[in-house]
Design an enzyme around this catalytic site. Structure first.
Site: not given
Length: 607
Positions: A161, A234, A316, A318, A347, A420-421, A488, A492
């Site tokens: 958090d 999206h 940033r 996405d 990105e 993270h990708d 992924d 993570r």
């Protein structure tokens, strides 16, 4: 100013030289004449041309020269050098419009990327957390298996958090971090939160709006800025905007054609046939050109403005490829109006200066849109050098980006080794990839102790390159302690705060890199100059023309002796392995152990 050295022209009357240039999208070349100078090198003579391009854009150019009726063409070869008649690759000229004042707040900095659910749990109980979320132990392996309907729900949460992040600000300051990039923090019904449910609210498991304000204030006290992740191409299908499962009381686009959000989405047959991001039906695509949606995000009092005023220092974007240029321009304009000096990062995985998306040449770097790019080409160059022994390709990749990008962008590049990708960098340096590997294999992949030790040595070289190349380094949470993981979701995992899994040597190494970077002004915006690249070794300098920082990296399994020219003087080691020996035969021998690097401070004896 362009200068062309033309061979064997002294005393030759019938000689001419030209630039052949074409703006991207035009059908015909423009041919410009060079003017001969009196400056010679041996029997060769310099020709000059002053050229001013009209407005921002991308131009492609090459040269020709003609002597006594014989014409030769000069094209771009490796390392930006010119070759005659051997290929047809042109140089690229990117014209950047300085629409907004230059910003220096992020140049020379160090970024740290945090996946909020997995970084740190404060222990504070949260209110209004949806009941369909599953809280799992902090050290649990990420869940990846599909349910009975074939869906991966991503509803396993560790509970990291905002207050947890705030509690670790001193840890980040010790690393030299002055920029935190947060993966999405807005309400969303997955642990990654890339399926936004409500852009106006902090996800309840992360905390409250007040917690965000507090995090920003405490970060700012330490000179640390906060960058948010904007996922605007999206939303989630489980959102106030779409509301496919009627979680929310208000009408979403899926519930009614009269919904105020209905025009944000494209239906071929309402309600079940709609356009979604890459065909993933839980991610309905937005129509960014829709004036109502655009105003909601970029207009006065919109999402961009709201979070900047609450303390954020930038965004940033996405999948910037999925956003129209006009939408990105509107975001930049709102940022400049609300918080001049705030940052806009995009990105883009390829060379962003000449990127085409959906048949359109993108205008990211022409002055009205992005200030920085996630610099995947540098990442691939570093990995390719260390894993595949491609020293020459390393230099070519770095030079291509520094030549193609405007200087203002080069100095602000987000230089990453992992995100993270992607695979965790220490796992990737083993030479293993996830290509054609299923998640069952990825879950169990682990380095042997021998592999791990070699990867740690390579990782130190990679980080030294990352911290000294143009732009600023970005550390993905946990990389600084050697966390392993495939793609992924296995990249993570929860940060092991109370565990012996942390490699404290790597942690101290990153602290030393941070101190080095902040104590060396050359790393803010000085010029990149390659020195050499061959036989498992790369060397380059960052220089302002007077002082230099020299980096030499040896990925080979044997010690080498590298000879550095005497055009530098007053050499002193800044960090790394190796020894600088006394000058002999007009050069400095530098012994460099196997799989190591050295960073040297020097002064130039010539310009």
């Amino acid at each position: 100013m362009f200068r062309l050295l033309v061979p064997n022209t002294v005393g030759t009357a019938n000689c001419s030289a030209h630039m052949i240039i074409r703006k991207d999208g035009d059908k015909e070349d423009t041919v410009l004449d060079f003017t001969r100078t009196e400056e010679t090198v041996g029997n060769d003579v310099f020709y000059e041309l002053k050229y001013k391009a009209g407005g921002p854009g991308v131009w492609w150019y090459c040269f020709d020269y003609e002597i006594n009726g014989e014409k030769k063409y000069i094209y771009r070869g490796k390392y930006g050098t010119g070759y005659t008649d051997i290929n047809e690759s042109r140089w690229q000229l990117t014209i950047y419009e300085q629409k907004y004042p230059k910003q220096n707040n992020f140049k020379g900095g160090i970024m740290y990327q945090i996946f909020p659910d997995r970084f740190c749990f404060s222990g504070i109980k949260k209110n209004n957390v949806p009941q369909d979320r599953k809280i799992v132990p902090w050290n649990a392996s990420p869940e990846w298996k599909p349910n009975e309907k074939g869906r991966v729900l991503n509803n396993d949460y560790l509970g990291g958090d905002l207050k947890g992040i705030e509690s670790k600000l001193d840890y980040l300051a010790d690393l030299g971090v002055d920029i935190i990039y947060l993966n999405p923090i807005f309400e969303a019904h997955s642990n990654h939160r890339y399926n936004t449910a409500d852009y106006t609210k902090i996800d309840p498991l992360l905390g409250t709006e007040e917690d965000f304000i507090s995090l920003c204030k405490e970060a700012h006290k330490r000179g640390i800025r906060i960058i948010l992740d904007g996922v605007f191409s999206h939303t989630g299908d489980d959102s106030i905007y779409f509301n496919k499962y009627s979680r929310y009381d208000s009408l979403g686009a899926y519930n009614s054609k009269d919904s105020k959000y209905a025009s944000w989405f494209k239906f071929s047959s309402w309600p079940d046939n709609y356009t979604s991001w890459w065909g993933i039906d839980i991610l309905p695509e937005t129509i960014e050109e829709n004036e109502d949606f655009k105003n909601y995000i970029t207009g006065p009092g919109g999402i961009i403005e709201k979070w900047l005023r609450l303390g954020a220092d930038g965004w940033r974007l996405d999948v910037a490829d999925e956003l129209p240029d006009s939408f990105i321009e509107a975001i930049r304009e709102r940022i400049e109006l609300v918080k001049p000096g705030a940052f806009l990062l995009g990105e883009v995985w390829e060379d962003a200066s000449n990127k085409e998306a959906y048949g359109v040449r993108r205008q990211y770097l022409e002055g009205k849109e992005l200030q920085s790019i996630m610099n995947y080409p540098f990442k691939e160059a570093i990995i390719n050098f260390l894993v595949n022994d491609r020293a020459e390709d390393f230099t070519e990749s770095i030079l291509t980006i520094t030549e193609n990008y405007p200087k203002e962008i080069v100095d602000s590049l987000m230089n990453l080794l992992g995100t993270h990708d992607t695979m965790r960098i220490i796992s990737r340096l083993s030479g293993e990839t996830c290509e054609n590997k299923d998640r069952a294999w990825q879950e169990t992949f682990e380095l042997t102790e021998e592999q791990r030790q070699k990867c740690i040595r390579y990782f130190k070289i990679a980080a030294a390159l990352q911290y000294t190349l143009p732009g600023f380094p970005s550390v993905y949470y946990g990389d600084e302690i050697g966390m392993e993981g495939c793609k992924d979701p296995f990249n993570r995992k929860g940060y092991p705060w109370n565990s012996d899994e942390r490699n404290l040597d790597l942690l101290e190494f990153h602290k030393e890199l941070g101190r080095m970077r902040h104590s060396c002004p050359l790393l803010k915006d000085s010029k990149f100059e390659p020195i050499s690249a061959s036989m498992g070794c790369v060397a380059y300098e960052r220089t302002d023309g007077k002082d230099s920082l020299i980096v030499i990296a040896n990925r080979a399994e044997n010690e080498i002796e590298y000879y550095l020219s005497n055009k530098w003087t007053e050499l002193s080691k800044v960090m790394g392995a190796g020894e600088i020996k006394n000058i002999t035969n007009n050069s400095y021998p530098i012994s460099l152990p196997a799989e190591s690097f050295i960073i040297i401070k020097a002064a130039k004896t010539e310009n």
